[in-house]
Scaffold this active site. Structure first.
Site, PDB file in Angstrom:
ATOM      1  CE  LYS A   1      -5.120   3.223  11.217  1.00 59.25           C
ATOM      2  NZ  LYS A   1      -5.189   3.045   9.741  1.00 59.25           N
ATOM      3  NE  ARG A   2     -12.959   0.146  19.370  1.00 64.81           N
ATOM      4  CZ  ARG A   2     -12.127  -0.888  19.419  1.00 64.81           C
ATOM      5  NH1 ARG A   2     -11.428  -1.194  18.342  1.00 64.81           N
ATOM      6  NH2 ARG A   2     -11.996  -1.614  20.505  1.00 64.81           N
TER       7      ARG A   2
END
Length: 477
Positions: free
Chosen positions: A254-255
């Site tokens: 997700k980062r």
């Protein structure tokens, strides 16, 4: 005669469809299309604690958005139904019974405490903590006695004492040594089958010819080859695709941005652009071509052109590609897509429902679009102006002492001229002459006051859409 290609995508409904899963589904789908085969969708939902109907619905929705339609599976059925593992328990129990009858598997009655003691002993003696085969030594009478007593039991497969060689279509020859596995469980004490057993039973039952899946499943293949052999079933062709990494060369997460396929849909990416980009993550036909139609991908895709190296997911490259796809859309389709987003974002703004306004808006911004949602950002500037902190470049553009008098004069002239391109240009030149402002200082401060930035679409077109009254208001604040 070579058997007809049959491939499958088998997600677990425990979360969203992520980018890696979507690429796996795509590679299977393209391979089936290339060879005139079948693409099967199977839901692996035996993890009852984590699987949800909501997650399954999301998976199906995202696959449908991508256009990865299945030939057999949930919703349409097929000759090997059912296609949810939770509905196939009788098949797993039947396969376990067959292995027991053949002598390829056996009941194990060892308790958790006994197994833990064996593990600790193996570690203290520097041995691999494999199951030591205690229950394999039980006599038929002892087994029947324990069954009659209804003792908790699992079913273990007898692991042959030999090496296995996997000829992977991507990774080449992979050797699994004999001493790396002990007799492993296929049915738990609660009657639920383990993952590797389900996969083999299902793939054999559904006549899967090629298993194209992520590299992280490669260690599972040793157990699965043993199970195919024990069940007397042919081993499919395996092709293990490398991981997808973020720009920092770590596993995509997700980062690095959105990893849910559904999120990309919500963010205004086109399904064909997404398909094109996903196909290029690890596959290349050996040319410099980067843009492919779906039809071209179906014709050219092959396993031997998939790289062994990890693919790097580049958000900027995806946005670039998506922008190209947006600009290639037919005008009426682009208008429909953008109108839908504008109406949703600005339900009280009447202009977004006017075709003539939307057409002018698209003509102004389309060269600047990377996603459909970028149109909403541009429209926010048109309807509401800029709210927030100016960056340093914008602050400098309006900081010179002569700029305030220039903008005030420009506002006065804008109230008098026709609201046309010629009217704007005449007012800008006249205001500059009256205040001594020249060159880019005529335009940059004006853009900053109108939009909050020094860069953007055509300034005169922006003025036209903002409207006379609103443009004057922004110049005076």
């Amino acid at each position: 005669m070579e058997s007809r290609v049959r491939v499958r995508f088998a997600p677990s409904p425990t979360g969203y469809l992520h980018v890696g899963g979507a690429r796996t589904a795509l590679f299977n789908w393209l391979f089936a299309k290339r060879h005139g085969g079948s693409f099967i969708l199977r839901i692996e939902d035996t993890d009852l604690d984590r699987s949800t109907a909501e997650a399954e619905t999301g998976l199906l929705r995202d696959l449908e958005w991508l256009g990865l339609t299945w030939d057999e599976g949930p919703g349409i059925g097929g000759p090997h139904a059912p296609y949810r593992q939770s509905e196939r328990l009788d098949k797993y129990h039947g396969a376990a019974k067959l292995l027991l009858e053949k002598g390829s598997a056996y009941y194990c009655f060892c308790t958790e405490e006994e197994l833990e003691k064996k593990r600790q002993e193996a570690e203290s003696e520097h041995r691999s903590p494999h199951y030591d085969g205690t229950c394999l030594k039980l006599t038929p009478e002892e087994i029947q006695q324990r069954l009659a007593e209804n003792r908790p039991k699992v079913v273990r497969v007898k692991v042959p004492n030999k090496d296995y060689i996997l000829n992977d279509n991507i990774r080449g020859s992979v050797e699994f040594k004999a001493d790396t596995l002990g007799d492993f469980i296929v049915l738990r004490s609660n009657g639920m089958p383990v993952y590797n057993f389900c996969v083999v039973v299902d793939d054999a039952d559904m006549e899967i010819t090629h298993v194209i899946r992520a590299e992280e499943h490669l260690p599972n293949t040793h157990r699965q080859m043993i199970l195919y052999e024990a069940l007397g079933k042919p081993v499919p062709v395996f092709a293990h695709v490398s991981l997808i990494l973020g720009a920092d060369k770590t596993k995509l997460s997700k980062r690095h941005g959105a990893t849910s396929v559904g999120q990309y849909n919500d963010d205004g990416f086109l399904c064909d652009a997404m398909i094109n980009y996903l196909a290029m993550l690890g596959w290349n036909e050996g040319t410099d071509q980067e843009t492919y139609t779906r039809k071209e991908l179906c014709e050219k895709f092959s396993l031997d052109r998939i790289s062994k190296s990890p693919a790097v997911f580049d958000q900027a490259k995806l946005r670039w590609m998506n922008g190209n796809y947006i600009r290639a859309l037919p005008a009426d389709e682009l208008e429909r897509m953008i109108t839908t987003r504008l109406v949703a974002a600005f339900p009280d703004e009447p202009r977004v429902k006017e075709s003539e306004f939307v057409k002018k808006f698209i003509a102004l911004i389309h060269l600047h679009l990377a996603t459909l949602n970028d149109a909403v950002k541009e429209a926010t500037t048109i309807f509401s102006g800029f709210s927030g902190e100016l960056d340093e470049e914008a602050r400098l553009a309006i900081s010179a002492p002569e700029i305030a008098p220039y903008l005030a004069e420009l506002a006065r002239l804008f109230a008098e001229v026709p609201w046309t391109r010629d009217g704007f240009n005449g007012a800008i030149k006249a205001a500059g002459k009256a205040t001594g402002v020249k060159g880019k200082a005529l335009y940059m401060p004006l853009r900053v006051k109108l939009t909050g930035t020094c860069h953007g679409p055509d300034l005169v077109g922006t003025l036209e859409l903002i409207g006379q009254k609103e443009a004057i208001r922004r110049l005076l604040i």
